[in-house]
Design a protein around this motif. Structure first.
Motif, PDB file in Angstrom:
ATOM      1  N   PHE A 172       0.610  -1.135   0.052  1.00  0.00           N
ATOM      2  CA  PHE A 172       0.001   0.072   0.138  1.00  0.00           C
ATOM      3  C   PHE A 172       0.777   1.277   0.064  1.00  0.00           C
ATOM      4  N   ASP A 173       1.780   1.303   1.011  1.00  0.00           N
ATOM      5  CA  ASP A 173       2.638   2.644   1.158  1.00  0.00           C
ATOM      6  C   ASP A 173       3.265   2.890  -0.486  1.00  0.00           C
ATOM      7  N   ARG A 174       3.925   2.014  -1.120  1.00  0.00           N
ATOM      8  CA  ARG A 174       4.397   2.531  -2.313  1.00  0.00           C
ATOM      9  C   ARG A 174       3.618   2.938  -3.292  1.00  0.00           C
ATOM     10  N   VAL A 175       2.815   1.884  -3.377  1.00  0.00           N
ATOM     11  CA  VAL A 175       1.597   2.222  -4.609  1.00  0.00           C
ATOM     12  C   VAL A 175       0.814   3.394  -4.421  1.00  0.00           C
ATOM     13  N   TYR A 176       0.339   3.762  -3.056  1.00  0.00           N
ATOM     14  CA  TYR A 176      -0.276   5.030  -2.787  1.00  0.00           C
ATOM     15  C   TYR A 176       0.510   6.194  -2.795  1.00  0.00           C
ATOM     16  N   ALA A 177       1.546   6.060  -2.776  1.00  0.00           N
ATOM     17  CA  ALA A 177       2.534   7.474  -2.725  1.00  0.00           C
ATOM     18  C   ALA A 177       2.709   7.582  -4.288  1.00  0.00           C
ATOM     19  N   GLU A 178       2.705   6.506  -5.142  1.00  0.00           N
ATOM     20  CA  GLU A 178       2.979   6.917  -6.455  1.00  0.00           C
ATOM     21  C   GLU A 178       1.495   7.057  -7.416  1.00  0.00           C
ATOM     22  N   ASP A 179       0.311   7.112  -6.863  1.00  0.00           N
ATOM     23  CA  ASP A 179      -0.862   7.205  -7.253  1.00  0.00           C
ATOM     24  C   ASP A 179      -1.199   8.452  -7.696  1.00  0.00           C
ATOM     25  N   PRO A 180      -1.586   8.866  -8.897  1.00  0.00           N
ATOM     26  CA  PRO A 180      -1.966  10.091  -9.387  1.00  0.00           C
ATOM     27  C   PRO A 180      -3.045  10.905  -8.608  1.00  0.00           C
ATOM     28  N   ALA A 308      -5.336   1.109  -4.236  1.00  0.00           N
ATOM     29  CA  ALA A 308      -4.733   1.235  -2.917  1.00  0.00           C
ATOM     30  C   ALA A 308      -5.641   1.708  -2.064  1.00  0.00           C
ATOM     31  N   LEU A 309      -5.878   0.577  -1.078  1.00  0.00           N
ATOM     32  CA  LEU A 309      -6.780   1.032   0.098  1.00  0.00           C
ATOM     33  C   LEU A 309      -6.190   1.120   1.478  1.00  0.00           C
ATOM     34  N   TYR A 310      -6.557   1.880   2.337  1.00  0.00           N
ATOM     35  CA  TYR A 310      -5.994   1.708   3.752  1.00  0.00           C
ATOM     36  C   TYR A 310      -7.216   2.105   4.578  1.00  0.00           C
ATOM     37  N   HIS A 311      -7.531   1.438   5.685  1.00  0.00           N
ATOM     38  CA  HIS A 311      -8.503   1.679   6.605  1.00  0.00           C
ATOM     39  C   HIS A 311      -8.196   1.195   7.750  1.00  0.00           C
ATOM     40  N   ASP A 312      -8.018   2.190   8.745  1.00  0.00           N
ATOM     41  CA  ASP A 312      -7.842   2.010  10.044  1.00  0.00           C
ATOM     42  C   ASP A 312      -8.855   2.447  10.920  1.00  0.00           C
ATOM     43  N   ALA A 313      -9.234   1.766  12.258  1.00  0.00           N
ATOM     44  CA  ALA A 313     -10.189   2.199  13.097  1.00  0.00           C
ATOM     45  C   ALA A 313      -9.748   2.140  14.594  1.00  0.00           C
ATOM     46  N   MET A 314      -9.949   2.822  15.478  1.00  0.00           N
ATOM     47  CA  MET A 314      -9.576   2.682  16.741  1.00  0.00           C
ATOM     48  C   MET A 314     -11.212   3.166  17.577  1.00  0.00           C
ATOM     49  N   SER A 315     -11.465   2.056  18.322  1.00  0.00           N
ATOM     50  CA  SER A 315     -12.922   2.176  19.087  1.00  0.00           C
ATOM     51  C   SER A 315     -12.719   2.022  20.467  1.00  0.00           C
ATOM     52  N   GLU A 316     -13.604   2.495  21.249  1.00  0.00           N
ATOM     53  CA  GLU A 316     -13.591   2.245  22.504  1.00  0.00           C
ATOM     54  C   GLU A 316     -13.988   1.030  23.065  1.00  0.00           C
ATOM     55  N   THR A 317     -13.778   0.531  24.111  1.00  0.00           N
ATOM     56  CA  THR A 317     -14.127  -0.510  25.005  1.00  0.00           C
ATOM     57  C   THR A 317     -13.888  -0.471  26.554  1.00  0.00           C
ATOM     58  N   SER A 318     -14.561  -1.369  27.253  1.00  0.00           N
ATOM     59  CA  SER A 318     -14.465  -1.469  28.421  1.00  0.00           C
ATOM     60  C   SER A 318     -13.087  -1.746  29.020  1.00  0.00           C
ATOM     61  N   LYS A 319     -12.800  -1.859  30.339  1.00  0.00           N
ATOM     62  CA  LYS A 319     -11.260  -2.203  30.706  1.00  0.00           C
ATOM     63  C   LYS A 319     -11.756  -3.638  31.386  1.00  0.00           C
ATOM     64  N   PHE A 320     -12.842  -4.209  31.076  1.00  0.00           N
ATOM     65  CA  PHE A 320     -12.894  -5.589  31.566  1.00  0.00           C
ATOM     66  C   PHE A 320     -13.368  -6.638  30.521  1.00  0.00           C
ATOM     67  N   GLU A 321     -13.718  -5.976  29.373  1.00  0.00           N
ATOM     68  CA  GLU A 321     -14.012  -6.813  28.221  1.00  0.00           C
ATOM     69  C   GLU A 321     -13.496  -5.913  26.819  1.00  0.00           C
ATOM     70  N   ASP A 322     -13.076  -6.897  25.747  1.00  0.00           N
ATOM     71  CA  ASP A 322     -12.691  -6.514  24.541  1.00  0.00           C
ATOM     72  C   ASP A 322     -13.715  -6.549  23.488  1.00  0.00           C
ATOM     73  N   TYR A 323     -14.877  -5.600  23.403  1.00  0.00           N
ATOM     74  CA  TYR A 323     -15.867  -5.606  22.583  1.00  0.00           C
ATOM     75  C   TYR A 323     -15.248  -5.131  21.236  1.00  0.00           C
ATOM     76  N   THR A 324     -15.523  -6.000  20.190  1.00  0.00           N
ATOM     77  CA  THR A 324     -14.994  -5.623  18.813  1.00  0.00           C
ATOM     78  C   THR A 324     -16.018  -5.497  17.916  1.00  0.00           C
ATOM     79  N   GLU A 325     -15.886  -5.029  16.564  1.00  0.00           N
ATOM     80  CA  GLU A 325     -16.693  -4.724  15.752  1.00  0.00           C
ATOM     81  C   GLU A 325     -16.102  -5.047  14.322  1.00  0.00           C
ATOM     82  N   VAL A 326     -16.639  -5.260  13.268  1.00  0.00           N
ATOM     83  CA  VAL A 326     -16.097  -5.250  11.867  1.00  0.00           C
ATOM     84  C   VAL A 326     -16.181  -3.972  11.167  1.00  0.00           C
TER      85      VAL A 326
END
Length: 748
Positions: A172-180, A308-326
Motif C-alpha cells: 500500500f505505502d509504495r503504490v499509494y505514494a505513486e498514485d496520481p 490502494a486502500l487503507y482503512h484503520d479504526a480505533m474504537s472504545e471498549t471497557s477495561k474488563f471486556e474487549d468488545y469488537t466490531e467489523v
C-alpha cells in the motif's frame, strides 16, 4: 377432481399475524405480566465513574413500612458466578460485568444497590433515601485523548462472527505514494444508544417449590436462561424464560442486562415474585455503539481503477471486556484494489462494554469508506456511481472467494433510474431552490448473510391445524409472520390454519435474534420440521387401502390447498385432515434441526447488498438539513414478505438519517457520564424529519445461503444511508464533512 388451488404464501405481502394483538393492547411485554405476591425493585446507580464504595446507609429506607430489603454487595447472597466465570451467547473476550460483586466502581451509572418494596412507588422513594459514600479515583473516558493507548483486541470465539482484519496484501505505502489520484481523511463517529421504546424489565414469578418463571425483555430467551442457570447455579428444569413480545431491541437485548440478575436474586432471597424495571436514564448504563476514530486513504489510476486502500479504526471498549466490531473489512470485500492495509485497535476506557447496535461496525466503517469513495470520485472528476461500477467485483478479496450471489450492479441501475440520477449535475452548489441548496448523493451498503443452527417443532393437530414453535424472538421484524408463511407454504395450508409460537425456553432451542440471521436460521428450521411432518404424512398415505401413493417418494410429493398431491398428477390427492385421522387419534408431531450447509457454503462469500440514493435540501443561511427523498435498492435474496421486508428497510433508512444528522450520546469527560440520557436531549428522527422514502427489492436467486434462498434485511437498510446523506450534503454545499452526526455548525 378439480384443479387444486394455489396456496403459496411466501412472497406475498401478508399482514402481520401478531398485528391485532399489538394494536389492541393484548400483547404483553416483560413488565406487564402480573403475577401473585409481586414485589417491586428499583436499581440505584453509581454517582461516580471510578473508585470504591466506602459505605452504605440504608437505615432510613429500611425503616419505611413495606420496604422489604436493600441489596448491596455487602449483603448479596453467595452466587455461583463469584466462584466461576460464565459466558452469554454474545459475550466478548474478557470478564463479564458482575452486578453487586464488590465495592469497586468501574463506570458511571453502574448498578450498586436494589431496593425492593411492596409497591413500585415506595421502592422508588426509598431508593432516594439510601446514602452512599465513595472514594473517587481519576477516570479515563475520552477516546480521542487516549488514542495513544490503542492496542490489538484479544481474540476468541467471537472472531468467528466478527473476524479481525485480514493480513495486508500488496504494498500500500509504495503504490499509494505513486498514485496520481488519492484521498485521505479522518472520520470521527460519536457514541450512540439504542433507546427502544420499551424499557428493560424482568418479572420473576417465584413458585412454592422454588422454581422460577421469568418474563424478560430479551432478544433470546435461550441466552437469558443460560445466564440465570450459570450465575445462580440452578438446574435448567427449575427455570423457564418467556419473551413473547419485545418493544424494540436493535441489539440492546442480545446480552442479558442487569435487571435480570437483580430480579432473580431478589426473588430467590425473598422467596416471592419480583419485578425490576429500569428507567430511561438507566437505559444509558449498559452498552452503546462505541465512539470510533477512523483513517481512510484511497488511491486510483487516471481511469478510476482503485489500486490502494487503507482503512484503520480505533474504537472504545471497557477495561474488563474487549468488545469488537467489523469496521475496516468492508472495502476489501466490496472493491478489488491489490494493495490493501486494514487495521483495527481498541482503547480501553472507564465505560461499560459497548454493545452490538443495528449493523454494528458495518454502518460505522462504511459511513467512512463510502464518503472517501465520493471524495475520490470528485478528485478524478468522475461520477460517483461510475467510479463504483468501474471497481465492481463479484469476488470477496478478503477471503479470496466468489459471492454466492451479488446483484449489486442491478441495485445501482434500478436505484439510479428510480431516483433520476442520470440527470444530476456533478458540480457542487449547482442546484438550488429558493434559499435552499439541493444535493444528490449516493453510497453502497453491504451486510453479511449468515445462518446459525436452530431447532423447531411442528404439530399437525387432530383438527387439521398446524402449530409450529421455536424459542426465537420477534424484535419487531415480523418473525411471527414470516415463520407462519414458511410453515403454511411448506404444507400447503392457508395462513389461518397455522399458528407459530416463539419466545419460550420450553420450546426447541434457537439462537439470539440478531445479525440479520433469524429469517435464514429459524426459517430453515421451520421449513425442515414441516417437511418432516410431510414425510410422516406420506408414510400414513402409503398405508391407506388401495393407496395411489404406495410407490411415491418424498421428491414426488407436493402440498397445496390442504392436500398432499403427486407432482406429476396434482389431481391424485388426499387431504391432510384425512391423513391425521389415520394416525390413531393422535397429532402428527416432529422436532427437527435446521443446519447451515457448511460444505456448500465454504467456497463462497455470502452477503446482502444495497445502493442508496439521497436528495437533501440545505438552508443556505441556517445550515439546517432536510432529507427530502431517498431510494434504497436492495439485493437480499428471496423476499419472504414484501410488506414486512419493506418495513425493515424503511426503519433502517430512518435510523440512517437519524445517525447522520442527529444521534449522539454526549459525554462530559469531567464526570465520565453521558449527559443527554433522556429522549428530550438524545435526538432521534421524528415524523417531521421523514419525507419521501422508497424501497426497491432487486430480484436475486441464491441456493447457497440456505434452502430458502433468503438473506437478512434487518441491518442492510441503515448501512449506506449516512454516507449517502453526507455525500449529498457535499454536493449541495461543497463542504466535505467527515464526522457524524453532521451538525449545523459544520455547514455554516
Amino acid at each position: 377432481m378439480s384443479t387444486p388451488l394455489v396456496t403459496n404464501t411466501i412472497g406475498k405481502p401478508i399482514n402481520r399475524v401478531d398485528g391485532v394483538e399489538k394494536v389492541t393492547g393484548k400483547a404483553k411485554y416483560a413488565a406487564e405480566f402480573n403475577v401473585p405476591d409481586l414485589a417491586y425493585g428499583v436499581v440505584i446507580s453509581s454517582a461516580i465513574t471510578k473508585g470504591k464504595i466506602k459505605s452504605f446507609d440504608a437505615s432510613d429506607a429500611l425503616s419505611l413500612e413495606g420496604v422489604l430489603q436493600v441489596f448491596t454487595h455487602e449483603n448479596r447472597p453467595k452466587l455461583a458466578w463469584f466462584d466461576i466465570s460464565y459466558k452469554d451467547q454474545d459475550a466478548p473476550p474478557g470478564a463479564p460485568f458482575r452486578p453487586l460483586h464488590n465495592a469497586t466502581i468501574k463506570y458511571s451509572g453502574q448498578p450498586i444497590a436494589l431496593v425492593v418494596a411492596e409497591t413500585f412507588e415506595l421502592a422508588r422513594y426509598a431508593a432516594t433515601l439510601v446514602r452512599v459514600e465513595y472514594e473517587e479515583l481519576t477516570h479515563e473516558t475520552d477516546l480521542e485523548a487516549n488514542l495513544h493507548k490503542a492496542r490489538k483486541p484479544k481474540h476468541g470465539v467471537a472472531d468467528l462472527l466478527k473476524p479481525p482484519p485480514p493480513k495486508p496484501r500488496g504494498d500500500f505505502d509504495r503504490v499509494y505514494a505513486e498514485d496520481p489520484n488519492k484521498v485521505a481523511g479522518r472520520y470521527v463517529h460519536s457514541a450512540e444508544h439504542h433507546n427502544p421504546m420499551e424499557l428493560f424489565a424482568t418479572t420473576v414469578s417465584y413458585e412454592k417449590n422454588g422454581k422460577l418463571t421469568i418474563y424478560d425483555k430479551t432478544q433470546g430467551v435461550t441466552n437469558s436462561i443460560l445466564y440465570v442457570t450459570q450465575v445462580f447455579n440452578i438446574p435448567f428444569s427449575d427455570v423457564r424464560v418467556l419473551s413473547p413480545y419485545m418493544g424494540g431491541g436493535f441489539g440492546s437485548g442480545l446480552r442479558p442486562q442487569y435487571q435480570l440478575f437483580m430480579a432473580v436474586m431478589a426473588a430467590r432471597e425473598l422467596k416471592r415474585s419480583v419485578r425490576v424495571s429500569l428507567t430511561r436514564q438507566q437505559m444509558f448504563t449498559f452498552g452503546h455503539r462505541p465512539a470510533t476514530v477512523q483513517q481512510v486513504a484511497l488511491g486510483a489510476l487516471a481511469d478510476g481503477s482503485m489500486n490502494a486502500l487503507y482503512h484503520d479504526a480505533m474504537s472504545e471498549t471497557s477495561k474488563f471486556e474487549d468488545y469488537t466490531e467489523v469496521v475496516v473489512n468492508w472495502g476489501g470485500q466490496l472493491y478489488p484494489p491489490e494493495n490493501v492495509t486494514l487495521d483495527y485497535k481498541l482503547v480501553p476506557l472507564d465505560v461499560y462494554s459497548p454493545l452490538d447496535m443495528r449493523a454494528p461496525g458495518g454502518v460505522t466503517g462504511m459511513s467512512a469508506l463510502e464518503v472517501a469513495m465520493d471524495e475520490l470520485a470528485y478528485n478524478l472528476g468522475m461520477d460517483p456511481l461510475q467510479l463504483r461500477l468501474k471497481n465492481y467485483t463479484d469476488h470477496d478479496y478478503n477471503q479470496n472467494k466468489p459471492y454466492s450471489s451479488k446483484e449489486l450492479r442491478e441495485c445501482y441501475r434500478q436505484g439510479a433510474e428510480r431516483f433520476g440520477w442520470p440527470s444530476r449535475n456533478m458540480e457542487p452548489r449547482s442546484m438550488k431552490k429558493d434559499h435552499n441548496l439541493i444535493g444528490w448523493g449516493m453510497a453502497t451498503g453491504m451486510w453479511e448473510a449468515n445462518q446459525m443452527p436452530a431447532r423447531a417443532e411442528a404439530v399437525l393437530m387432530v383438527n387439521g391445524k398446524l402449530r409450529v414453535s421455536s424459542a426465537t424472538a420477534d424484535i419487531g421484524t415480523g418473525t411471527y409472520t414470516i415463520m407462519t408463511q414458511i410453515a403454511a407454504d411448506t404444507l400447503g395450508l392457508p395462513i389461518s390454519d397455522v399458528l407459530f409460537k416463539l419466545g419460550d425456553t420450553d420450546m426447541p432451542v434457537a439462537p439470539i435474534s440478531g445479525g440479520s440471521w433469524t429469517a435464514a436460521t429459524v426459517g430453515t428450521a421451520v421449513q425442515t420440521v414441516c417437511q418432516e411432518v410431510g414425510k410422516s404424512l406420506l408414510k400414513l398415505a402409503k398405508n391407506m387401502p388401495d393407496s395411489l401413493f404406495k410407490g411415491a417418494k418424498w421428491e414426488d410429493i407436493t402440498f397445496s390447498d390442504k392436500h398432499m398431491r403427486l407432482k406429476n398428477d396434482p389431481n391424485v390427492a388426499v387431504s391432510l385432515q384425512t391423513l391425521v385421522d389415520l394416525n390413531g387419534g393422535k397429532a402428527v408431531r416432529e422436532t427437527s434441526t435446521g443446519l447451515p450447509n457448511a460444505l456448500k457454503q465454504r467456497n463462497f462469500s455470502r452477503a446482502t447488498h444495497s445502493a442508496v440514493f439521497v436528495e437533501v435540501m440545505v438552508d443556505e443561511d441556517l445550515g439546517t438539513v432536510k432529507v427530502t427523498r431517498a431510494v434504497t435498492a436492495v439485493a437480499g435474496g428471496r423476499i419472504l414478505n414484501p410488506k414486512t421486508a419493506r418495513s425493515q428497510i424503511l426503519g433502517g433508512m430512518v435510523w440512517g438519517l437519524s445517525k447522520a444528522l442527529e444521534e449522539e450520546s454526549v459525554m462530559d469527560h469531567n464526570f465520565g457520564r453521558f449527559m443527554n440520557h433522556n429522549l428530550a436531549e438524545y435526538h432521534v428522527a421524528v415524523n417531521a424529519d421523514i419525507h419521501d422514502l422508497d424501497v426497491i427489492f432487486v430480484e436475486e436467486h441464491d441456493d447457497v445461503v440456505n434452502p430458502l434462498g433468503v438473506k437478512g434485511l434487518g441491518e442492510i437498510g441503515i448501512v449506506g444511508m449516512p454516507a449517502a446523506i453526507a455525500n449529498a450534503i457535499f454536493h449541495a454545499t461543497g463542504r466535505r464533512v467527515r464526522d457524524l452526526p453532521i451538525r449545523l455548525d459544520a455547514l455554516l
